[in-house]
Design a protein around this motif. Structure first.
Motif, PDB file in Angstrom:
ATOM      1  N   ALA A  71     -43.836   1.453  90.596  1.00 37.01           N
ATOM      2  CA  ALA A  71     -45.138   1.365  89.923  1.00 37.01           C
ATOM      3  C   ALA A  71     -45.082   1.845  88.483  1.00 37.01           C
ATOM      4  N   VAL A  72     -44.320   2.918  88.233  1.00 38.80           N
ATOM      5  CA  VAL A  72     -44.210   3.443  86.872  1.00 38.80           C
ATOM      6  C   VAL A  72     -43.520   2.426  85.977  1.00 38.80           C
ATOM      7  N   ARG A  73     -42.445   1.848  86.484  1.00 38.41           N
ATOM      8  CA  ARG A  73     -41.728   0.829  85.719  1.00 38.41           C
ATOM      9  C   ARG A  73     -42.627  -0.377  85.435  1.00 38.41           C
ATOM     10  N   ARG A  74     -43.343  -0.831  86.452  1.00 42.05           N
ATOM     11  CA  ARG A  74     -44.194  -2.015  86.258  1.00 42.05           C
ATOM     12  C   ARG A  74     -45.223  -1.774  85.168  1.00 42.05           C
ATOM     13  N   GLN A  75     -45.764  -0.569  85.095  1.00 40.68           N
ATOM     14  CA  GLN A  75     -46.723  -0.274  84.043  1.00 40.68           C
ATOM     15  C   GLN A  75     -46.063  -0.350  82.673  1.00 40.68           C
ATOM     16  N   GLU A  76     -44.829   0.149  82.576  1.00 48.19           N
ATOM     17  CA  GLU A  76     -44.073   0.048  81.326  1.00 48.19           C
ATOM     18  C   GLU A  76     -43.829  -1.414  80.961  1.00 48.19           C
ATOM     19  N   PHE A  77     -43.467  -2.220  81.959  1.00 46.99           N
ATOM     20  CA  PHE A  77     -43.212  -3.637  81.703  1.00 46.99           C
ATOM     21  C   PHE A  77     -44.481  -4.340  81.225  1.00 46.99           C
ATOM     22  N   LYS A  78     -45.637  -4.008  81.834  1.00 49.03           N
ATOM     23  CA  LYS A  78     -46.890  -4.671  81.480  1.00 49.03           C
ATOM     24  C   LYS A  78     -47.354  -4.290  80.075  1.00 49.03           C
ATOM     25  N   GLN A  79     -46.981  -3.106  79.625  1.00 46.10           N
ATOM     26  CA  GLN A  79     -47.317  -2.745  78.250  1.00 46.10           C
ATOM     27  C   GLN A  79     -46.592  -3.655  77.266  1.00 46.10           C
ATOM     28  N   ALA A  80     -45.372  -4.023  77.610  1.00 39.56           N
ATOM     29  CA  ALA A  80     -44.610  -4.926  76.739  1.00 39.56           C
ATOM     30  C   ALA A  80     -45.017  -6.379  76.941  1.00 39.56           C
ATOM     31  N   LEU A  81     -45.417  -6.711  78.161  1.00 38.35           N
ATOM     32  CA  LEU A  81     -45.694  -8.110  78.510  1.00 38.35           C
ATOM     33  C   LEU A  81     -46.949  -8.147  79.388  1.00 38.35           C
TER      34      LEU A  81
END
Length: 515
Positions: A71-81
């Motif tokens: 979940a933490v990673r996905r939030q980081e990914f969504k900030q970029a994309l």
């Protein structure tokens, strides 16, 4: 401070992202064979010596599943994309399942052909070596559990982020996730145990295999293998499982020596932190990251930058200067435009290797984690792109390529004026009298100083200073530059990179003009 010989220029490309974008333009999956000869020629024309293809090796479904479910990673990914989908998440390219070119990229044969085409343009290929850990679905996890740091049920219960349970050929076992001592474990990895003799032999064999596929390796988190770091991170848990005596000697000298027996020109670049760069250089690395210079440039601390550049000449020659990479924020976002340009002149016009990241030259601002294959569309920053064109033209020129470098001391322009401390002034000069002068006011306010230049072979006569980044041209008396020094009065973050030549005639200079 004197140093000579230009270090290589390195260009980093995220392989999966690069080939994904190429595939979109082609309407099908792209491989190394689809990278055009024109693209390779362009890299050579820009002056690059090395192309580092990040994430070439085969990864597996286990790493991809971790990246998608975290979940933490996905939030980081969504900030970029913001329009992220599961298909965009390909997993960490550094959770390596096997050291063979990924089947998605055309496999080993396609990589071999790509390397040959690079060589035809005078370019060398750098790939990754990830020594600290493997992917969770690497075959060794099941077949050779003794290669890994093993724990207990109590370890797993106490630190579930750092340990995992797995079925192996020796039954159910608790293993460590790869990590450094300052952060929780990387959940898509399994930690290798460098105190085990057989593991060391196996990793040297992998390095020998890699050396047949490229011209050099960038070693991920290379300092984690140092015995003192292994002890700090794992303590007694890193005892060899097979019961043989633990090995506490450094790994890198043996590994580098083994590779150089068969590939003497093979290059080792270490990702290194914690002031362990010199230690790794002494253990055989050709180059190490210069994170200290990067940090000091971000701190806008000219005195610390200048102090850093007075280090041992051999240390500097083996340092890799950069303003961004796949782990760091984009330089165009981290620096204001005028600070970005000033930092680039300082970072890249000093000895050592120069490292540029794909998208840096176009002014990309959005950092896309390498777990994600798609990056958002961004317009090219034409002004910054033009700046980098001129900077790369300077770096591939004969003065920086073969000249002698010098860092100059700056003096106050008048008493109680402390702005001289903001200035960083360097020169390059070849034996045949070609000269380059770079001056940067690396500070938030206008500043003034004097700097004595003492160009060899130009002690008398008139000198022309022609700026590569503007239309400015100044004429100065050589004897005055040697004695009193060049007077500099520059705005905050101001810069000049001058070609310095002898003047064949007198040029009328307005006395109000200031260099």
């Amino acid at each position: 401070m004197l140093n000579s010989s230009r270090g290589p220029l390195l260009y980093q490309i995220n392989t999966r992202g690069f080939l994904f974008e190429l595939g979109r333009s082609l309407g099908r999956r792209a491989t190394f064979d689809d990278i055009s000869d024109a693209a390779i020629a362009r890299w050579a024309e820009l002056g690059f010596d090395w192309i580092w293809m990040l994430g070439v090796w085969q990864t597996g479904p286990a790493g991809r599943a971790v990246s998608r479910s975290n979940a933490v990673r996905r939030q980081e990914f969504k900030q970029a994309l913001p329009d992220l989908t599961d298909d965009d998440i390909s997993g960490s390219p550094l959770a390596v399942q096997r050291y063979a070119a990924h089947v998605d990229f055309g496999g080993p044969e396609s990589l071999t052909r790509f390397r040959s085409r690079l060589r035809n343009r005078g370019l060398k290929l750098m790939l990754d070596f990830v020594p600290n850990h493997t992917a969770l679905d690497h075959r060794w996890v099941v077949e050779r559990p003794e290669y890994y740091v093993q724990g207990t049920d109590a370890d797993l219960a106490d630190q579930p982020d750092n340990w995992f349970r797995v079925n192996t050929c020796r039954g159910r076992q608790v293993m460590a996730h790869g990590r450094d001592p300052n952060y929780p474990g990387w959940p898509d990895t399994a930690q290798l145990n460098y105190r085990a003799r057989e593991l060391r032999r196996a990793m040297i064999d992998i390095l020998l295999t890699i050396a047949g596929q490229c011209d050099g390796v960038r070693c991920d988190m290379a300092m984690l293998l140092l015995p003192e770091i292994m002890q700090r991170t794992w303590g007694e848990r890193a005892k060899p499982a097979e019961g043989s005596p633990p090995i506490d000697a450094p790994f890198w000298p043996d590994a580098i020596t083994a590779v150089h027996r068969t590939s003497p020109d093979f290059v080792f670049l270490a990702e290194a932190y914690w002031d362990l760069e010199w230690t790794l250089q002494q253990q055989g690395f050709d180059y190490t990251y210069d994170k200290r210079l990067y940090d000091r440039l971000h701190e806008r601390n000219a005195a610390a930058v200048r102090g850093h550049l007075t280090a041992n000449a051999d240390f500097q020659r083996k340092s890799v200067r950069f303003l961004e990479n796949h782990d760091e924020p984009r330089a165009a976002a981290a620096f204001q435009p005028e600070v970005h340009r000033a930092a680039a002149v300082v970072a890249y016009l000093v000895p050592g290797a120069r490292f540029f990241h794909d998208g840096q030259l176009q002014g990309r601002r959005l950092h896309t984690p390498p777990h994600v294959r798609r990056r958002p569309d961004e317009p090219v920053d034409a002004g910054l792109a033009g700046f980098y064109e001129r900077l790369l033209e300077t770096l591939r020129g004969p003065v920086v390529h073969a000249g002698q470098w010098r860092l100059h001391e700056c003096q106050p322009a008048w008493s109680e004026n402390s702005t001289f401390a903001q200035f960083i002034v360097v020169t390059w000069q070849t034996g045949d009298g070609q000269r380059l002068l770079a001056v940067v006011n690396y500070g938030p306010a206008a500043g003034q100083c004097y700097v004595r230049l003492e160009f060899a072979g130009a002690e008398t006569g008139r000198l022309l200073l022609r700026d590569r980044f503007s239309d400015a041209v100044y004429e100065r008396d050589a004897a005055e530059l040697n004695s009193c020094g060049l007077y500099l009065d520059m705005p905050a973050w101001g810069l000049h990179v001058f070609d310095v030549t002898s003047s064949g005639c007198i040029v009328r200079i307005d006395p109000r003009e200031r260099a």
